[in-house]
Write a protein that holds these residues in place. Structure first.
Motif, PDB file in Angstrom:
ATOM      1  N   HIS A  61       0.859  -1.242   0.049  1.00  0.00           N
ATOM      2  CA  HIS A  61       0.059   0.019   0.040  1.00  0.00           C
ATOM      3  C   HIS A  61       1.058   1.500  -0.083  1.00  0.00           C
ATOM      4  O   HIS A  61       1.602   1.394   1.025  1.00  0.00           O
ATOM      5  N   SER A  62       0.591   2.167  -0.966  1.00  0.00           N
ATOM      6  CA  SER A  62       1.593   3.274  -1.100  1.00  0.00           C
ATOM      7  C   SER A  62       1.611   4.156   0.030  1.00  0.00           C
ATOM      8  O   SER A  62       3.044   4.416   0.304  1.00  0.00           O
ATOM      9  N   ALA A  63       0.828   4.537   0.633  1.00  0.00           N
ATOM     10  CA  ALA A  63       0.891   5.541   1.715  1.00  0.00           C
ATOM     11  C   ALA A  63       1.728   4.652   2.880  1.00  0.00           C
ATOM     12  O   ALA A  63       2.212   5.137   3.611  1.00  0.00           O
ATOM     13  N   GLY A  64       1.208   3.495   3.482  1.00  0.00           N
ATOM     14  CA  GLY A  64       1.831   2.839   4.408  1.00  0.00           C
ATOM     15  C   GLY A  64       3.134   2.689   4.117  1.00  0.00           C
ATOM     16  O   GLY A  64       3.926   2.860   5.258  1.00  0.00           O
ATOM     17  N   ALA A  65       3.593   2.097   2.932  1.00  0.00           N
ATOM     18  CA  ALA A  65       4.897   1.858   2.568  1.00  0.00           C
ATOM     19  C   ALA A  65       5.871   3.162   2.756  1.00  0.00           C
ATOM     20  O   ALA A  65       6.926   3.036   3.165  1.00  0.00           O
ATOM     21  N   VAL A  66       5.256   4.106   2.065  1.00  0.00           N
ATOM     22  CA  VAL A  66       6.243   5.415   1.993  1.00  0.00           C
ATOM     23  C   VAL A  66       6.223   5.651   3.739  1.00  0.00           C
ATOM     24  O   VAL A  66       7.580   6.094   3.961  1.00  0.00           O
ATOM     25  N   THR A  67       5.315   5.825   4.264  1.00  0.00           N
ATOM     26  CA  THR A  67       5.476   6.236   5.991  1.00  0.00           C
ATOM     27  C   THR A  67       6.464   5.139   6.576  1.00  0.00           C
ATOM     28  O   THR A  67       7.388   5.565   7.262  1.00  0.00           O
ATOM     29  N   ALA A  68       6.411   3.672   6.198  1.00  0.00           N
ATOM     30  CA  ALA A  68       7.357   2.908   7.006  1.00  0.00           C
ATOM     31  C   ALA A  68       8.778   3.125   6.334  1.00  0.00           C
ATOM     32  O   ALA A  68       9.732   3.195   6.944  1.00  0.00           O
ATOM     33  N   ALA A  69       8.891   3.427   5.108  1.00  0.00           N
ATOM     34  CA  ALA A  69      10.317   4.018   4.589  1.00  0.00           C
ATOM     35  C   ALA A  69      10.897   5.076   5.136  1.00  0.00           C
ATOM     36  O   ALA A  69      11.992   4.893   5.533  1.00  0.00           O
ATOM     37  N   VAL A  70      10.159   6.038   5.249  1.00  0.00           N
ATOM     38  CA  VAL A  70      10.548   7.208   5.823  1.00  0.00           C
ATOM     39  C   VAL A  70      10.800   7.052   7.315  1.00  0.00           C
ATOM     40  O   VAL A  70      12.091   7.735   7.895  1.00  0.00           O
ATOM     41  N   ALA A  71      10.181   6.270   8.162  1.00  0.00           N
ATOM     42  CA  ALA A  71      10.374   5.896   9.205  1.00  0.00           C
ATOM     43  C   ALA A  71      11.671   5.268   9.621  1.00  0.00           C
ATOM     44  O   ALA A  71      12.486   5.553  10.607  1.00  0.00           O
ATOM     45  N   VAL A  72      12.005   4.452   8.911  1.00  0.00           N
ATOM     46  CA  VAL A  72      13.074   3.617   9.048  1.00  0.00           C
ATOM     47  C   VAL A  72      14.242   4.512   8.535  1.00  0.00           C
ATOM     48  O   VAL A  72      15.310   4.314   9.400  1.00  0.00           O
TER      49      VAL A  72
END
Length: 270
Positions: free
Chosen positions: A185-196
């Motif tokens: 899911h784009s929004a969830g994956a982008v959020t997770a990537a930035v968080a990492v």
């Protein structure tokens, strides 16, 4: 007539069937390149990653915001960290965009071998982002060198730092790709990537004497060490050298990518 009918039937039975077409790695790479150049979200994210890195050198030079202990290299590449985050977003969008639009089914129809699909996406992301990182970081350094007052700041060591910075863009993109394969899911994956990328540095001070260990595992810490910024002190981002830190990030990125590739092969596309 009967003989002719038997002959026709024999010829029909003997006529070879067209082979079932399966796209190989070369064709899969071609498909990924077409999607990259035709989908605006991925194309413009890659452009933004390079642009913000290069223009950051102009902003830093005009704002006169560098500290005396900064280097021309580190100061010029101040916004490379933002470019690195956009590189991770690019990696996410390469796969999550297909899930959002439903074209992942078309991709797997053209190339049923999911391992080949993952290999093609990995190659595209790494190649594009390495090129973007190398060009933009080199441009940023040259702009900073031209705009900053001569002799005011130490020069830094641009080689092999510029190659390392480009590699950090590629590694961050691959980490984003792995997260995109897992989350889908784009929004969830982008959020997770930035968080990492950001959380280890943000949470590091909460761990007291272990701050360097926590913050030092992030891709941003590796990039800061590579470009020799004044913020990359051992007490803040750990005592590992630039090369070792980049290898650490690359190592766990490969691990996450292997897990994501396995999940992609085992799960349904929905």
């Amino acid at each position: 007539m009967r003989g002719d009918t038997r002959t026709d039937r024999t010829e029909l039975r003997a006529e070879p069937r067209p082979p079932a077409g399966r796209a190989g790695f070369r064709q899969a790479i071609g498909h990924e390149w077409i999607k990259f150049t035709s989908v605006r979200s991925t194309l413009w994210t890659a452009v933004a990653a390079g642009t913000v890195t290069a223009l950051g050198a102009v902003f830093v030079a005009l704002s006169e915001s560098l500290q005396p202990d900064d280097t021309v290299l580190g100061g010029s590449l101040t916004l490379a960290v933002v470019g690195q985050m956009l590189a991770a977003v690019f990696g996410v969008l390469v796969v999550s965009g297909e899930y959002a639009s439903g074209t992942i089914r078309t991709t797997l129809t053209a190339c049923p071998r999911r391992g080949t699909v993952v290999a093609a996406k990995t190659t595209l992301v790494a190649s594009v982002l390495y090129a973007v990182g190398l060009i933009s970081c080199t441009a940023a350094y040259l702009l900073g060198d031209a705009l900053l007052p001569s002799g005011t700041y130490a020069q830094g060591e641009p080689l092999p730092a510029l190659f390392g910075a480009a590699a950090s863009f590629a590694v961050s993109g691959l980490l984003g790709l792995a997260i995109g394969l897992l989350v889908r899911h784009s929004a969830g994956a982008v959020t997770a990537a930035v968080a990492v990328l950001l959380l280890p540095s943000l949470l590091g001070p909460l761990f007291g004497d272990f701050q360097g260990w926590v913050a030092g595992v992030s891709p941003t810490a590796a990039l800061e060490k590579v470009i020799q910024t004044s913020d990359a002190g051992a007490e803040v981002v750990g005592s590992l050298g630039a090369g070792a830190s980049l290898l650490l990030v690359a190592g766990y990125t490969v691990g996450v990518l292997l897990v994501a590739g396995t999940a992609f092969r085992l799960r349904d596309v929905h």
